[in-house]
Design a protein around this motif. Structure first.
Motif, mmCIF file in Angstrom:
data_model
loop_
_atom_site.group_PDB
_atom_site.id
_atom_site.type_symbol
_atom_site.label_atom_id
_atom_site.label_comp_id
_atom_site.label_asym_id
_atom_site.label_seq_id
_atom_site.Cartn_x
_atom_site.Cartn_y
_atom_site.Cartn_z
ATOM 1 N N VAL A 148 89.696 32.267 2.068
ATOM 2 C CA VAL A 148 90.202 30.906 2.256
ATOM 3 C C VAL A 148 89.229 29.922 1.626
ATOM 4 C CG1 VAL A 148 91.093 29.247 3.938
ATOM 5 C CG2 VAL A 148 91.096 31.688 4.481
ATOM 6 N N THR A 149 89.752 29.057 0.754
ATOM 7 C CA THR A 149 88.912 28.050 0.094
ATOM 8 C C THR A 149 89.452 26.656 0.370
ATOM 9 O OG1 THR A 149 88.343 29.581 -1.696
ATOM 10 C CG2 THR A 149 87.927 27.247 -2.080
ATOM 11 N N THR A 172 94.756 30.218 0.149
ATOM 12 C CA THR A 172 94.433 31.497 0.767
ATOM 13 C C THR A 172 94.905 32.638 -0.121
ATOM 14 O OG1 THR A 172 94.679 30.555 2.984
ATOM 15 C CG2 THR A 172 94.744 32.957 2.806
ATOM 16 N N THR A 173 94.037 33.611 -0.354
ATOM 17 C CA THR A 173 94.385 34.786 -1.149
ATOM 18 C C THR A 173 94.093 36.040 -0.329
ATOM 19 O OG1 THR A 173 93.806 33.609 -3.181
ATOM 20 C CG2 THR A 173 94.029 35.996 -3.333
ATOM 21 N N PHE A 174 95.066 36.932 -0.295
ATOM 22 C CA PHE A 174 94.965 38.180 0.463
ATOM 23 C C PHE A 174 94.236 39.217 -0.385
ATOM 24 C CE2 PHE A 174 96.879 42.050 2.366
ATOM 25 C CZ PHE A 174 96.669 41.775 3.706
ATOM 26 N N VAL A 175 93.167 39.789 0.135
ATOM 27 C CA VAL A 175 92.317 40.719 -0.619
ATOM 28 C C VAL A 175 92.323 42.100 0.048
ATOM 29 C CG1 VAL A 175 90.014 41.148 -1.551
ATOM 30 C CG2 VAL A 175 90.820 38.788 -1.258
ATOM 31 N N THR A 176 92.515 43.132 -0.767
ATOM 32 C CA THR A 176 92.426 44.508 -0.286
ATOM 33 C C THR A 176 91.157 45.130 -0.848
ATOM 34 O OG1 THR A 176 94.834 44.743 -0.235
ATOM 35 C CG2 THR A 176 93.532 46.769 -0.202
ATOM 36 N N PHE A 177 90.303 45.618 0.026
ATOM 37 C CA PHE A 177 89.007 46.147 -0.389
ATOM 38 C C PHE A 177 89.044 47.662 -0.572
ATOM 39 C CE2 PHE A 177 88.078 42.252 1.995
ATOM 40 C CZ PHE A 177 87.342 41.565 1.050
ATOM 41 N N ILE A 227 94.758 42.044 -5.010
ATOM 42 C CA ILE A 227 94.879 40.749 -4.345
ATOM 43 C C ILE A 227 96.334 40.316 -4.368
ATOM 44 C CG2 ILE A 227 92.535 40.027 -4.963
ATOM 45 C CD1 ILE A 227 93.818 38.184 -7.065
ATOM 46 N N GLN A 228 96.675 39.462 -3.421
ATOM 47 C CA GLN A 228 97.977 38.809 -3.400
ATOM 48 C C GLN A 228 97.712 37.318 -3.334
ATOM 49 O OE1 GLN A 228 100.728 40.327 -0.418
ATOM 50 N NE2 GLN A 228 99.781 42.353 -0.528
ATOM 51 N N GLY A 229 98.084 36.626 -4.400
ATOM 52 C CA GLY A 229 97.827 35.196 -4.442
ATOM 53 C C GLY A 229 97.029 34.824 -5.667
ATOM 54 N N ASP A 230 96.411 33.670 -5.611
ATOM 55 C CA ASP A 230 95.709 33.087 -6.752
ATOM 56 C C ASP A 230 94.336 33.735 -6.949
ATOM 57 O OD1 ASP A 230 94.538 31.447 -8.649
ATOM 58 O OD2 ASP A 230 94.133 29.835 -7.230
#
Length: 210
Positions: A110-111, A132-137, A174-177
């Motif tokens: 979240v930025t 907000t960007t969803f991140v998978t690690f 990632i999902q999003g920007d």
């Protein structure tokens, strides 16, 4: 128009430069911990946006009065994982603990963004928002994680990872920007600039032919 980035982040500066904008940089001296302590019950988005606005306002106060039309951009990024908002780990021990928790899981980067427009040193308007960007690690091996920690990169970045550096090897998707994960969302900044009456194309430094 003069664009001022109120951040010491080389990643944010790099995103803007790659997008054709060459901002000046003035680093704010906002006490982030003190401000966060006052926002204990706020949401993740509210916290990072409040920090971004505080930074933008602080930097706006440093812009010389004789400057003409100026837009100051302030940003703050944190990772929300399991409802807990985490920022820069600062130490290897903290970064290792973060990765042991994040590996193979998801988080939300979240930025908060805040823009302040000034004319001759007087604040004309300000606007803020968040992305907000969803991140998978990934699940790095112990050797990979220790090598990443030893690089020093994850110690000074939100969530203990990067997308545009060594940490990119350890992100599954990632999902999003994507620019938001790096630290400044170009789509959101474009929209916020428009709200201030500024076309982003007017900020581009496009080489002239001839």
């Amino acid at each position: 128009m003069r664009l001022v980035l109120g951040s010491a982040s080389p990643a944010r500066l790099g995103v803007l430069r790659s997008a054709g904008v060459e901002p000046d940089v003035i680093v704010s001296e906002v006490d982030e911990d003190a401000l966060l302590a006052q926002l204990d019950d706020a949401t993740s988005a509210e916290k990072v946006t409040a920090l971004a606005l505080a930074k933008a306002r602080a930097v706006a106060g440093q812009v010389p009065v004789e400057e003409g039309d100026v837009v100051v951009i302030g940003c703050d990024s944190m990772l929300d994982i399991d409802g807990e908002l985490v920022g820069k780990p600062h130490t290897v021990e903290n970064a290792r603990a973060r990765w042991e928790r994040m590996a193979g899981r998801h988080g939300e980067l979240v930025t908060g963004h805040a823009l302040v427009r000034l004319r001759a040193g007087v604040v004309e308007a300000e606007i803020s928002g968040h992305a907000t960007t969803f991140v998978t690690f990934a699940e790095p091996t112990p050797a990979q994680l220790e090598a990443y920690l030893a690089s020093g990169e994850p110690l000074a970045v939100a969530g203990a990872f990067t997308l545009d550096g060594l940490g990119g090897w350890l992100v599954e998707g990632i999902q999003g920007d994507p620019s938001n994960v790096i630290g400044i969302s170009l789509p959101l900044v474009r929209k916020l600039l428009a709200e201030l009456g500024v076309e982003v194309s007017d900020l581009w430094r496009v080489p002239t032919s001839g």
